[in-house]
Enzyme design. Structure first.
Site, PDB file in Angstrom:
ATOM      1  N   LEU A 106       2.802   5.101  -1.683  1.00 33.07           N
ATOM      2  CA  LEU A 106       1.649   4.395  -2.247  1.00 33.07           C
ATOM      3  C   LEU A 106       0.734   5.466  -2.832  1.00 33.07           C
ATOM      4  O   LEU A 106       0.567   6.539  -2.237  1.00 33.07           O
ATOM      5  CB  LEU A 106       0.895   3.617  -1.159  1.00 33.07           C
ATOM      6  CG  LEU A 106       1.578   2.378  -0.565  1.00 33.07           C
ATOM      7  CD1 LEU A 106       0.741   1.782   0.547  1.00 33.07           C
ATOM      8  CD2 LEU A 106       1.840   1.327  -1.643  1.00 33.07           C
ATOM      9  N   ASP A 107       0.126   5.175  -3.982  1.00 34.05           N
ATOM     10  CA  ASP A 107      -0.787   6.150  -4.596  1.00 34.05           C
ATOM     11  C   ASP A 107      -1.936   6.461  -3.649  1.00 34.05           C
ATOM     12  O   ASP A 107      -2.285   5.650  -2.797  1.00 34.05           O
ATOM     13  CB  ASP A 107      -1.444   5.572  -5.863  1.00 34.05           C
ATOM     14  CG  ASP A 107      -0.439   5.130  -6.880  1.00 34.05           C
ATOM     15  OD1 ASP A 107       0.653   5.703  -6.905  1.00 34.05           O
ATOM     16  OD2 ASP A 107      -0.772   4.205  -7.641  1.00 34.05           O
ATOM     17  N   LYS A 108      -2.571   7.595  -3.923  1.00 34.30           N
ATOM     18  CA  LYS A 108      -3.715   8.011  -3.096  1.00 34.30           C
ATOM     19  C   LYS A 108      -4.760   6.895  -3.003  1.00 34.30           C
ATOM     20  O   LYS A 108      -5.324   6.632  -1.941  1.00 34.30           O
ATOM     21  CB  LYS A 108      -4.316   9.269  -3.723  1.00 34.30           C
ATOM     22  CG  LYS A 108      -5.465   9.862  -2.982  1.00 34.30           C
ATOM     23  CD  LYS A 108      -5.650  11.314  -3.389  1.00 34.30           C
ATOM     24  CE  LYS A 108      -7.011  11.849  -3.017  1.00 34.30           C
ATOM     25  NZ  LYS A 108      -8.030  11.619  -4.049  1.00 34.30           N
ATOM     26  N   THR A 110      -4.332   3.658  -3.443  1.00 34.26           N
ATOM     27  CA  THR A 110      -3.814   2.336  -3.055  1.00 34.26           C
ATOM     28  C   THR A 110      -3.872   2.223  -1.535  1.00 34.26           C
ATOM     29  O   THR A 110      -3.614   3.182  -0.818  1.00 34.26           O
ATOM     30  CB  THR A 110      -2.355   2.159  -3.535  1.00 34.26           C
ATOM     31  OG1 THR A 110      -2.326   2.323  -4.948  1.00 34.26           O
ATOM     32  CG2 THR A 110      -1.811   0.791  -3.172  1.00 34.26           C
ATOM     33  N   ARG A 194      -0.066  -0.418 -11.483  1.00 29.61           N
ATOM     34  CA  ARG A 194      -1.187   0.060 -12.315  1.00 29.61           C
ATOM     35  C   ARG A 194      -0.772   0.146 -13.784  1.00 29.61           C
ATOM     36  O   ARG A 194      -1.513  -0.263 -14.684  1.00 29.61           O
ATOM     37  CB  ARG A 194      -1.681   1.435 -11.831  1.00 29.61           C
ATOM     38  CG  ARG A 194      -2.352   1.375 -10.467  1.00 29.61           C
ATOM     39  CD  ARG A 194      -2.775   2.758  -9.987  1.00 29.61           C
ATOM     40  NE  ARG A 194      -3.069   2.716  -8.568  1.00 29.61           N
ATOM     41  CZ  ARG A 194      -4.260   2.393  -8.051  1.00 29.61           C
ATOM     42  NH1 ARG A 194      -5.272   2.134  -8.845  1.00 29.61           N
ATOM     43  NH2 ARG A 194      -4.438   2.357  -6.738  1.00 29.61           N
TER      44      ARG A 194
END
Ligand code: URA
Length: 239
Positions: A106-108, A110, A194
């Site tokens: 997961l992105d930073k 998210t 995104r």
């Protein structure tokens, strides 16, 4: 990662004998490392590299499988370590001694459901595209996508590396200048949700993953984690 441990500790961890009894095995010349008898008690071995035998039989570490479900908070990296010392999801797992790693990413920025385990086989299965496991996201986006935008998301969006697979998309809420969407995808491309929302001109303001397959957070707050239930583990293995 390089990790060397003393030979007697290795033998104890492999369930061969107690540490003390393992020392006796070593001193009696019954232990070989990479084909050579080793009698020195200080000898260190790397369990991932060195081959250890007792009386000619190969010894392997008995690793207890660990299955964790975390609600990853924003601002934390989905990696085991960070060269710049930024906080990672593993830093949040106070009290876990096993070497575990996150499944997928997961992105930073998210938030949401992240599986963490030391079961490489399960991790491989969950991230392999052929299994097409649904991941459900709640995305707050800027502006209000119209039917045409939603159709584009549902049909697949052309990103630089190719078209995304069809997604399931529902509008959960329309605000003054934002909308909240539920987006279900089974691919795991980098920053996929995104980029999909950006492509329709409605960039993501906030992103949360609420489900992986049928696994759900069930009230875990951001930053919280719990061991999976037997039922959850069985479900993942049977997918
Ligand atoms: N899609 C994204 O854009 N970010 C995530 O963290 C996961 C899916």
């Amino acid at each position: 990662m390089k990790l060397k441990i003393r030979l007697q500790k290795f033998l104890a961890m492999a369930g061969i004998a107690s540490r003390r009894a393992s020392e006796t095995l070593i001193q009696d010349g019954r232990v070989q490392v990479n084909g050579k008898v080793v009698k020195e008690l200080g000898t260190k071995v790397d369990p991932n590299v060195d081959e250890v035998r007792v009386d000619g039989e190969i010894c392997r570490l008995k690793i207890k499988p660990v299955y964790i479900l975390m609600n990853k908070p924003k601002g934390v990296l989905t990696t085991v370590t960070d060269p710049f010392g930024r906080p990672t999801v593993i830093d949040l797992l106070v009290g876990i001694k096993e070497r575990v790693f996150p499944v997928g990413r997961l992105d930073k920025d998210t938030e949401g459901l992240l599986i963490i385990t030391n079961d490489g086989e399960l991790s491989y299965k969950l991230t392999h595209p052929k299994h097409q496991i649904d991941k459900t996201y709640i995305a707050k986006v800027l502006g209000i996508p119209d039917e045409k935008d939603l159709r584009r998301l549902r049909n697949g969006i052309l990103l630089e590396e190719g078209k995304t697979a069809p997604a399931k998309v529902r509008v959960l809420k329309k605000g003054k200048n934002f909308a909240v969407l539920e987006i279900i995808i089974h691919e795991g491309r980098k920053r996929q949700v995104r980029r999909m929302c950006e492509a329709i001109g409605h960039p993501v303001l906030d992103l949360k993953r609420i489900r992986v397959g049928e696994l759900a957070l069930r009230g875990l707050p951001p930053g919280g984690w719990r061991y999976m239930t037997e039922e959850e583990i069985r479900y993942l293995k049977n997918l």
